[in-house]
Design an enzyme around this catalytic site. Structure first.
Site, PDB file in Angstrom:
ATOM      1  N   ASP A  20       0.828  -1.192   0.000  1.00  0.00           N
ATOM      2  CA  ASP A  20       0.000   0.000   0.000  1.00  0.00           C
ATOM      3  C   ASP A  20       0.869   1.251   0.000  1.00  0.00           C
ATOM      4  O   ASP A  20       2.101   1.178   0.072  1.00  0.00           O
ATOM      5  CB  ASP A  20      -0.954  -0.001   1.192  1.00  0.00           C
TER       6      ASP A  20
ATOM      7  N   ASP B  69       0.197   4.665 -19.862  1.00  0.00           N
ATOM      8  CA  ASP B  69      -0.044   3.261 -20.184  1.00  0.00           C
ATOM      9  C   ASP B  69      -0.611   3.141 -21.592  1.00  0.00           C
ATOM     10  O   ASP B  69      -1.494   3.910 -21.989  1.00  0.00           O
ATOM     11  CB  ASP B  69      -1.028   2.683 -19.168  1.00  0.00           C
TER      12      ASP B  69
ATOM     13  N   GLU C  60       4.643   4.497 -22.576  1.00  0.00           N
ATOM     14  CA  GLU C  60       4.773   3.050 -22.727  1.00  0.00           C
ATOM     15  C   GLU C  60       4.233   2.735 -24.117  1.00  0.00           C
ATOM     16  O   GLU C  60       3.031   2.590 -24.326  1.00  0.00           O
ATOM     17  CB  GLU C  60       3.981   2.299 -21.666  1.00  0.00           C
TER      18      GLU C  60
END
Length: 557
Positions: free
Chosen positions: A47, A214, A277
């Site tokens: 986390d 992404d 990416e």
């Protein structure tokens, strides 16, 4: 669902490193896969608070920035890359205040913070997709083929296996290039553009220093969504332009985002960046993503996929440097990430090769990305039982190929993809939580267990076990990153190849010569200078150096 900060305040500015203009041009950036880095509350899942507590470790390691994988509100169908709310932190990972605390702590330590943004698709639980009318405006819905629309609109395949289309109760179909829970957005709709620019502003206001984009090659699809006419389409990703990937239209989106990032940077007095990416078939097409008016960096997957052979490595390095130089951008280098087999395993299961590849990467001009755990020499975990796997490709019954392109499937990956050594092509094996200390799982990962089982023999690979051992991989990374920071010739700058025998690479940087022996046996050379650092013990006697097989050595010249 969006959370509010209890006490929002202006984002702090990260201290400069004094390494020249454009901090990203020679930065070493460490990828934190949040759920597997450090767990603070004992639920077995990493986390934000756990990551924040471990930031001093990254500072001591010697990196310049941290890239955090998605921690946004998500049903977790694909490890958080299915986002339901881009402005909220998933309770699995903490709260928005925890994100703010992490960013502040990182900045106090002189570390910059990059976060993921996922613009190709959302979760099917996103409010837009939950509204049938909004969904058909902002996602890619099409009528099916066949007498009653019972066939998909075209022959596109999901990266995770199976068709890229799912039929709805209303009879039409929606596109999902990844899991069915990840519907692709319709970037022909201006409201999509407006929303993502607002999302970026939200996180920039919170203090982040950039975004890793992404599937940066995927937002625009070819007009008419034409058939490809080829099965096993994952083989083609990164090998040719496809009607759903690397379309020229994506560059208009990146140009708009660059204007936003530059504007924020000027207003806030700090440099913020975008990192693509992007899978592209050539270094030249990849360089289009980092033209002066587009993103600042793009991941160099050609280097990651290069085999451990001197000629192949030299060819990829030359092509990469030439392509980025043509647009004035720095080259990036990466060996591992959360989508591919860890390079210790991928390079023939050889820790010696992995250590050598790392020193090679860190000696090259430009910026380098490290994946958590590679500094410990962690191998891929290849014996995970089926009942613990969570990669969506496993549940779809196909072969995984990585979340944005080839890289994990040894059967469907294209020739030259260095992906061997995984477990049936799936990605869970590189995502096993980190070992920090102790002899038994969970090795200090947190006060409870770990969401994926850790091997019983990792006790010798923990951070605690390797710290202070000069022969350990962790101390090799620390030494290399320390030298890289201190030596003015490393990072972004000139490079020249030097003569070397077959199977050996040699190149110079200002004040340094790097030799790489890719052969499985020793090679004798005239000692080129003063030994600085080597991935394996080097013998120097009477001006002659004995380079071990599968090694890399740095020399002061």
């Amino acid at each position: 669902m969006t959370q509010e900060l209890t006490s929002p305040s202006p984002a702090p500015q990260a201290p400069g490193t004094g390494r020249g203009p454009g901090w990203w041009r020679d930065a070493v950036i460490y990828q934190v896969y949040v759920r597997s880095f450090a767990d603070s509350d004992g639920d077995g899942i990493g986390d934000l608070r756990g990551a924040r507590e471990r930031l001093p470790y990254l500072k001591d390691l010697g990196v310049d920035a941290v890239w955090l994988t998605p921690f946004y509100a998500s049903p977790q169908a694909d490890g958080g890359y299915d986002v339901a709310d881009y402005r909220a932190v998933d309770p699995l990972f903490g709260t928005l205040q925890d994100a703010d605390d992490l960013i502040r702590t990182a900045h106090d330590l002189g570390l910059r913070v990059i976060v993921d943004i996922v613009p190709n698709h959302t979760s099917d639980r996103h409010p837009w997709f939950q509204d049938p009318e909004l969904a058909r405006q902002r996602y890619l819905f099409r009528p099916g083929k066949g007498e009653s629309g019972e066939l998909p609109p075209n022959d596109w395949e999901s990266v995770f296996g199976g068709p890229a289309w799912t039929r709805t109760d209303r009879g039409d179909w929606y596109l999902h290039l990844f899991a069915p829970e990840q519907p692709d957005l319709n970037w022909d709709n201006p409201e999509v553009h407006t929303e993502f620019e607002a999302i970026m502003r939200f996180w920039l206001d919170l203090g982040v220093d950039g975004f890793r984009v992404d599937v940066a090659h995927g937002m625009i699809k070819a007009p008419g969504l034409p058939d490809i006419g080829h099965g096993a389409q994952a083989q083609l990703i990164g090998a040719q332009v496809l009607p759903f990937f690397d379309q020229d239209g994506v560059h208009a989106i990146h140009r708009a985002w660059r204007r936003l990032l530059d504007g924020y940077g000027e207003a806030l007095g700090r440099q913020v960046i975008g990192v693509a990416e992007a899978w592209a078939p050539t270094a030249e097409r990849l360089a289009l993503y980092v033209r002066p008016d587009e993103l600042h960096q793009a991941f160099n997957f050609q280097f990651l996929n290069a085999p451990w052979q001197a000629d192949a490595l030299r060819s990829v390095i030359d092509a990469s440097l030439a392509a980025t130089a043509s647009v004035g951008a720095p080259t990036t280098w990466v060996l591992s990430n959360h989508d591919v087999v860890r390079h210790t395993t991928r390079l023939g299961g050889s820790l010696a090769r992995a250590r050598a590849a790392t020193l090679l990467m860190l000696a090259l001009p430009g910026s380098a990305y490290l994946y958590q755990g590679e500094e410990l020499g962690l191998p891929e975990v290849t014996d995970l039982p089926d009942e613990v796997r969570q990669d969506p490709a496993f549940f779809r019954g196909g072969r995984a190929t990585g979340a944005a392109g080839p890289g994990t499937d040894t059967e469907s990956a294209p020739d030259g993809v260095a992906a061997a050594g995984g477990q049936d092509g799936f990605r869970d094996g590189c995502r096993v939580p980190l070992p920090w200390s102790g002899e038994l799982p969970p090795y200090g990962f947190g006060p409870g267990g770990s969401w994926l089982p850790q091997p019983a023999d990792w006790g010798g690979l923990t951070v605690a076990a390797q710290t202070g051992d000069p022969a350990s991989t962790l101390e090799l990374y620390r030494a290399a990153l320390g030298l890289r920071r201190r030596l003015p010739g490393l990072g972004d700058g000139a490079m020249s190849w030097a003569p070397a025998p077959d199977g050996v690479l040699a190149f110079t940087r200002p004040g340094l010569l790097c030799t790489v022996n890719t052969l499985g046996h020793d090679v004798e050379l005239p000692a080129p200078g003063t030994l600085l650092l080597s991935s394996a013990p080097v013998t120097v006697a009477e001006a002659t150096a004995q380079l071990p097989g599968d090694s890399c050595t740095w020399w002061a010249i």
